[in-house]
Design a protein around this motif. Structure first.
Motif, PDB file in Angstrom:
ATOM      1  N   CYS A 133      -1.012  -0.025  -9.030  1.00  0.00           N
ATOM      2  CA  CYS A 133      -0.759  -0.157  -7.589  1.00  0.00           C
ATOM      3  C   CYS A 133       0.567  -0.801  -7.299  1.00  0.00           C
ATOM      4  O   CYS A 133       1.013  -0.802  -6.147  1.00  0.00           O
ATOM      5  CB  CYS A 133      -1.891  -0.944  -6.933  1.00  0.00           C
ATOM      6  N   ALA A 158       3.150   1.192  -5.530  1.00  0.00           N
ATOM      7  CA  ALA A 158       2.912   1.638  -4.144  1.00  0.00           C
ATOM      8  C   ALA A 158       4.217   1.670  -3.369  1.00  0.00           C
ATOM      9  O   ALA A 158       5.064   0.803  -3.529  1.00  0.00           O
ATOM     10  CB  ALA A 158       1.911   0.740  -3.457  1.00  0.00           C
ATOM     11  N   GLU A 185       6.899   1.270  -0.374  1.00  0.00           N
ATOM     12  CA  GLU A 185       7.192   0.319   0.678  1.00  0.00           C
ATOM     13  C   GLU A 185       6.976   1.013   2.029  1.00  0.00           C
ATOM     14  O   GLU A 185       7.398   2.164   2.222  1.00  0.00           O
ATOM     15  CB  GLU A 185       8.645  -0.149   0.596  1.00  0.00           C
ATOM     16  N   THR A 186       6.323   0.311   2.932  1.00  0.00           N
ATOM     17  CA  THR A 186       6.009   0.901   4.234  1.00  0.00           C
ATOM     18  C   THR A 186       7.265   1.298   4.979  1.00  0.00           C
ATOM     19  O   THR A 186       7.334   2.347   5.610  1.00  0.00           O
ATOM     20  CB  THR A 186       5.209  -0.095   5.066  1.00  0.00           C
ATOM     21  N   ILE A 226      -2.381   5.131  -4.378  1.00  0.00           N
ATOM     22  CA  ILE A 226      -1.345   4.244  -3.833  1.00  0.00           C
ATOM     23  C   ILE A 226      -1.765   3.738  -2.459  1.00  0.00           C
ATOM     24  O   ILE A 226      -1.668   2.538  -2.154  1.00  0.00           O
ATOM     25  CB  ILE A 226       0.011   4.964  -3.761  1.00  0.00           C
ATOM     26  N   SER A 243      -2.806  -0.353  -1.327  1.00  0.00           N
ATOM     27  CA  SER A 243      -1.798  -1.030  -0.524  1.00  0.00           C
ATOM     28  C   SER A 243      -2.404  -2.238   0.198  1.00  0.00           C
ATOM     29  O   SER A 243      -3.541  -2.201   0.674  1.00  0.00           O
ATOM     30  CB  SER A 243      -1.209  -0.061   0.509  1.00  0.00           C
ATOM     31  N   ASP A 244      -1.603  -3.332   0.298  1.00  0.00           N
ATOM     32  CA  ASP A 244      -2.035  -4.503   1.075  1.00  0.00           C
ATOM     33  C   ASP A 244      -2.004  -4.207   2.564  1.00  0.00           C
ATOM     34  O   ASP A 244      -2.711  -4.850   3.340  1.00  0.00           O
ATOM     35  CB  ASP A 244      -1.143  -5.710   0.776  1.00  0.00           C
ATOM     36  N   ASP A 245      -1.160  -3.264   2.985  1.00  0.00           N
ATOM     37  CA  ASP A 245      -1.116  -2.894   4.393  1.00  0.00           C
ATOM     38  C   ASP A 245      -2.305  -2.011   4.733  1.00  0.00           C
ATOM     39  O   ASP A 245      -2.874  -1.336   3.869  1.00  0.00           O
ATOM     40  CB  ASP A 245       0.179  -2.152   4.718  1.00  0.00           C
ATOM     41  N   VAL A 295       0.554   2.969   9.448  1.00  0.00           N
ATOM     42  CA  VAL A 295       0.647   1.838   8.514  1.00  0.00           C
ATOM     43  C   VAL A 295       0.770   0.563   9.369  1.00  0.00           C
ATOM     44  O   VAL A 295       1.739   0.412  10.117  1.00  0.00           O
ATOM     45  CB  VAL A 295       1.851   1.981   7.570  1.00  0.00           C
ATOM     46  N   ARG A 349       0.732  -3.685   9.563  1.00  0.00           N
ATOM     47  CA  ARG A 349       0.921  -4.937   8.802  1.00  0.00           C
ATOM     48  C   ARG A 349       0.654  -6.131   9.738  1.00  0.00           C
ATOM     49  O   ARG A 349       1.186  -6.197  10.844  1.00  0.00           O
ATOM     50  CB  ARG A 349       2.336  -5.007   8.246  1.00  0.00           C
TER      51      ARG A 349
END
Length: 529
Positions: free
Chosen positions: A4, A7, A9-10, A32, A36-38, A134, A136
């Protein structure tokens, strides 16, 4: 396994997302997105959620099973739904929406700020079939920005001058307090060397400050002088702190300068007042020293006079006791013998006038008068004779005297004596209390017209006290300078003072009189037989 960390970048997401055709690529992209943390969510153009990754679960609280198939309004507050309609309209036009900051609602009802990037999703034919979002969480960023804004406002509106500079001394910030204190605007000061406000004779001091800052030291409440734009010197209290970058390296310094001109002026005024006060104290001390020396001389003279007076009074009391002894002896030897001769003569005449009734009655009357006179002389002789306390002590002697006085005067007297008064006291105290009791009781006979009297002899930890009280006519203390008869009030007080005792008289017309004598315990110290 899918890594992961690879992954995307947003911020680098493509303008549009095409539906992949290759199964392996599709699986890779899905992994991916899921890792993602997002929060990454996809939806149809009608707003129906079609995918929901783990980041969305963590951010909004809904599991994928709860969210997929629901309308996107699930996480949009009512007051932001019009905003979502506008987003969908832009997506249909093929537009991409980057870093759109808004608010979303979690499962538990909390509203959270987010940064949203929205991209259209196209099929293989290039037709837009949905949208990818996406999101955040920017809560911490907003809090940090708000904190920075508040701190900046605090610095800018502080009454103190707050200045930052590099380690080379170049000014990098200059608040309104600095403008007011030093007279330079921020535009005039920023970029200039800090020597701009430091007098020439204080520049070595600044170099030392920079050296200490380079070692990471903080300098607190350092009083110094700075120079304003108009050339005037200003007294300031400085606090200097190092400024560090994110890696902890010292990159500059922050200075907080407070104008202490008024404080310094007050300190100077206080210093002068203190010096003046010290001078006045020295002068007053010298004056008091002179007065004290004069007072010591006066006290010594008074003590000498008092000692002489005490000696004189003591000799007077001794002389009085000796005179009492002489008078008692004379009364006994001369008047006593004459009374005896008179009584014998009257008895002889009485025998010779047995047949003369009138003469005999007169003689018997004279015999009774002679007998009363003999008793009165005997009582007075007893009063005048010195009392020997050695064998019996004060309480026993006083008890005997009160009994005889009551019988002689015909006035009932109650004597109250506490057990501790049966102990022996100094002969001076015993003699003084006995004589004062005699004087007070005889004054009752002469002046009080009393029906009864009380004599109290008591001892407490503080005093040995004698109280003589009657229910007679009393008198007005303000109009009487002496009790009358005997040694009088002044003589009684002087006699009491010889042993350090205090004598008080309490009297009111029609309510009797009370004589109170108090001897301090140390002066009446019990004598060991």
């Amino acid at each position: 396994m899918i890594d992961c960390t690879r992954a995307m970048e947003t911020n680098d997401a493509p303008a549009t997302i095409a539906v992949p055709q290759d199964d392996a690529l599709r699986a890779l992209l899905a992994a991916i997105v899921d890792c993602s943390d997002d929060a990454i969510v996809s939806k149809t153009l009608d707003g129906v959620i079609t995918s929901w990754n783990r980041g969305a679960e963590a951010l909004f609280g809904y599991a994928a099973a709860e969210a997929v198939g629901q309308h996107i309004y699930l996480i949009i507050p009512d007051d932001h739904r019009a905003e979502e309609d506008e987003v969908l309209a832009r997506l249909r036009r093929g537009e991409r929406i980057d870093h759109f900051e808004t608010v979303r609602q979690t499962k538990d009802g909390r509203r959270i700020p987010i940064s949203l990037t929205v991209s259209p999703v196209r099929n293989a034919a290039g037709r837009i079939i949905g949208a990818s979002k996406v999101a955040r969480d920017i809560t911490e960023r907003q809090q940090s920005e708000a904190l920075r804004a508040r701190l900046a406002a605090i610095v800018d509106f502080s009454d103190d001058a707050i200045v930052s500079k590099t380690l080379d001394g170049v000014i990098t910030s200059w608040n309104r307090g600095a403008e007011r204190l030093f007279g330079y605007t921020a535009a005039e000061a920023v970029g200039r060397h800090i020597f701009l406000i430091i007098p020439a004779d204080r520049r070595a001091e600044e170099i030392e400050v920079l050296a200490r800052l380079g070692r990471g030291e903080r300098i607190e409440h350092f009083d110094t002088i700075r120079q304003a734009k108009n050339g005037h010197h200003v007294a300031v209290s400085l606090t200097v702190s190092p400024i560090k970058d994110s890696r902890g390296h010292i990159i500059g310094a922050s200075k907080v300068a407070r104008d202490i001109t008024e404080r310094k002026r007050a300190e100077e005024t206080l210093r002068r007042a203190h010096e003046e006060l010290e001078e006045r104290v020295r002068e007053r001390t010298a004056e008091l020293s002179r007065m004290n020396a004069s007072l010591r001389q006066e006290i010594a003279e008074r003590l000498r006079v008092e000692a002489e007076r005490t000696q004189l009074l003591t000799r007077l009391v001794l002389a009085q006791e000796e005179e009492r002894r002489r008078i008692a002896r004379d009364l006994h030897d001369q008047l006593g013998q004459q009374l005896t001769a008179l009584r014998l003569t009257l008895e002889m005449l009485n025998a010779q006038s047995a047949d003369q009734t009138d003469v005999r009655v007169q003689i018997e009357t004279l015999q009774e008068l002679a007998r009363q006179l003999d008793q009165d002389v005997a009582f007075r002789v007893g009063e005048l004779r010195p009392v020997d306390f050695e064998e019996r002590g004060l309480r026993a002697v006083l008890t005997d005297y009160v009994r005889k006085w009551s019988k002689h005067s015909g006035i009932p007297v109650r004597l109250h004596a506490t057990p501790s008064t049966g102990e022996r006291f100094t002969s001076e105290v015993e003699t003084m209390l006995y004589r004062l009791a005699q004087e007070a009781l005889n004054n009752i006979v002469k002046h009080a017209r009393a029906e009864c009297a009380d004599v109290v002899l008591e001892r407490s930890p503080e005093y040995l006290s004698l109280i003589v009280e009657d229910n007679g006519i009393g008198f007005d203390l303000s109009s009487v300078g002496s009790i009358g008869g005997g040694v009088g009030l002044l003589g009684m007080r002087e006699r009491a003072a010889l042993v350090g005792a205090d004598l008080q008289i309490e009297s009111t017309p029609g309510r009797g009189t009370t004589v109170i004598v108090r001897v301090p315990a140390h002066a009446a110290a019990t004598r060991i037989p």
